[in-house]
Motif scaffolding. Structure first.
Motif, PDB file in Angstrom:
ATOM      1  N   GLY A 179       1.346   3.211   0.172  1.00  0.00           N
ATOM      2  CA  GLY A 179       1.483   2.001   0.932  1.00  0.00           C
ATOM      3  C   GLY A 179       0.157   2.151   1.764  1.00  0.00           C
ATOM      4  N   THR A 180      -0.294   0.915   2.344  1.00  0.00           N
ATOM      5  CA  THR A 180      -1.438   0.564   3.112  1.00  0.00           C
ATOM      6  C   THR A 180      -1.433   0.914   4.450  1.00  0.00           C
ATOM      7  N   THR A 181      -0.409   1.162   5.148  1.00  0.00           N
ATOM      8  CA  THR A 181      -0.368   1.754   6.609  1.00  0.00           C
ATOM      9  C   THR A 181       0.291   3.091   6.618  1.00  0.00           C
ATOM     10  N   ASP A 182       0.037   3.895   5.537  1.00  0.00           N
ATOM     11  CA  ASP A 182       0.520   5.393   5.612  1.00  0.00           C
ATOM     12  C   ASP A 182      -0.513   6.025   6.581  1.00  0.00           C
ATOM     13  N   THR A 219      -3.722   7.979   2.368  1.00  0.00           N
ATOM     14  CA  THR A 219      -4.496   6.989   2.151  1.00  0.00           C
ATOM     15  C   THR A 219      -4.587   6.171   0.618  1.00  0.00           C
ATOM     16  N   VAL A 220      -4.851   5.124   0.633  1.00  0.00           N
ATOM     17  CA  VAL A 220      -4.940   4.496  -0.814  1.00  0.00           C
ATOM     18  C   VAL A 220      -6.078   5.136  -1.337  1.00  0.00           C
ATOM     19  N   PRO A 230       1.415  -3.351   0.405  1.00  0.00           N
ATOM     20  CA  PRO A 230       0.958  -3.722   1.750  1.00  0.00           C
ATOM     21  C   PRO A 230       2.166  -3.465   2.853  1.00  0.00           C
ATOM     22  N   ASN A 231       1.508  -2.693   3.760  1.00  0.00           N
ATOM     23  CA  ASN A 231       2.229  -2.547   5.252  1.00  0.00           C
ATOM     24  C   ASN A 231       3.498  -1.417   4.812  1.00  0.00           C
ATOM     25  N   GLU A 240       8.491  -0.704   6.091  1.00  0.00           N
ATOM     26  CA  GLU A 240       7.764  -1.694   6.570  1.00  0.00           C
ATOM     27  C   GLU A 240       7.124  -1.329   8.167  1.00  0.00           C
ATOM     28  N   ALA A 241       5.881  -1.032   8.259  1.00  0.00           N
ATOM     29  CA  ALA A 241       5.309  -0.627   9.452  1.00  0.00           C
ATOM     30  C   ALA A 241       3.863  -1.285   9.598  1.00  0.00           C
TER      31      ALA A 241
END
Length: 211
Positions: free
Chosen positions: A140-143, A147-148, A167-168, A175-176
């Motif tokens: 996920g991109t908002t972990d 990280t990515v 994403p997100n 979802e975050a």
């Protein structure tokens, strides 16, 4: 088992024993492993000698745990990160640190330092190369914890793996937003559903590997 006796290899052996039990149970025709966070590395290592049909890494680190924890400690106050780094230097020399600031007990209390030492030995990039089954890497991109970039390191190490960036999606697969406090608030909201794209990615991979 007492906390100071636990080693990373214990988790791997437990997982491998369960896989061996499932593979000998005629009710199950195929086995796919999913490992989340620290479980990603456990799953990679446990699957090496077991007849699995696929492996899914979710929010798995791309570097050894000492590098990941050092990076995470940078967001802490200096006295905490400095104390952690001193403890880490001692572990690398094979010595534990008994006199440690109570503020570090959540991650480096004396009773888990030998576990940390055993965990630090393994590099996920090396281990994922050994997995013979098809591999799916999800990130996920908002972990806030992985990280990515970690997922991209795993993909580089295992070029034939499928990489799915969602994403997100945060570390608990919800979802975050990127905002740290709002992101962390989702950790305590069990009614929030898993990110739909996450479920779809797993479903598609499982169906593809079991045809």
């Amino acid at each position: 088992m007492k906390e100071n006796e636990i080693r990373f290899e214990d988790y791997v052996e437990d997982a491998a024993a369960l896989l061996n039990m499932l593979s000998s149970d005629e009710r199950f025709s195929r086995i796919i492993i999913l490992g989340h966070s620290e479980g990603s590395l456990v799953g990679m290592m446990a699957s090496l000698d077991e007849p699995i049909k696929g492996f899914i890494s979710v929010a798995g680190a791309g570097d050894s745990a000492d590098k990941i924890l050092t990076e995470q400690m940078k967001s802490q106050p200096a006295f905490i990160s400095d104390g952690f780094n001193r403890m880490l230097d001692s572990l690398k020399r094979g010595k534990t640190t008994d006199n440690i600031d109570p503020a570090l007990y959540f991650i480096a209390r004396p009773s888990i330092q030998k576990y940390l030492m055993s965990w630090f030995r393994y590099n996920p990039q090396r281990e994922i190369r050994k997995v013979k089954a098809p591999v799916l890497i999800i990130q996920g991109t908002t972990d806030l914890q992985v990280t990515v970039g970690d997922a991209e390191k795993l993909k580089k190490a295992k070029s034939d793996a499928i990489l799915d960036i969602i994403p997100n999606m945060n570390h608990v697969l919800k979802e975050a937003p990127a905002d740290k406090e709002k992101n962390k608030a989702t950790y305590n909201e069990p009614d929030l559903p898993l990110k739909p794209e996450f479920v779809t990615a797993i479903t598609n991979f499982v169906l593809k590997t079991t045809r």
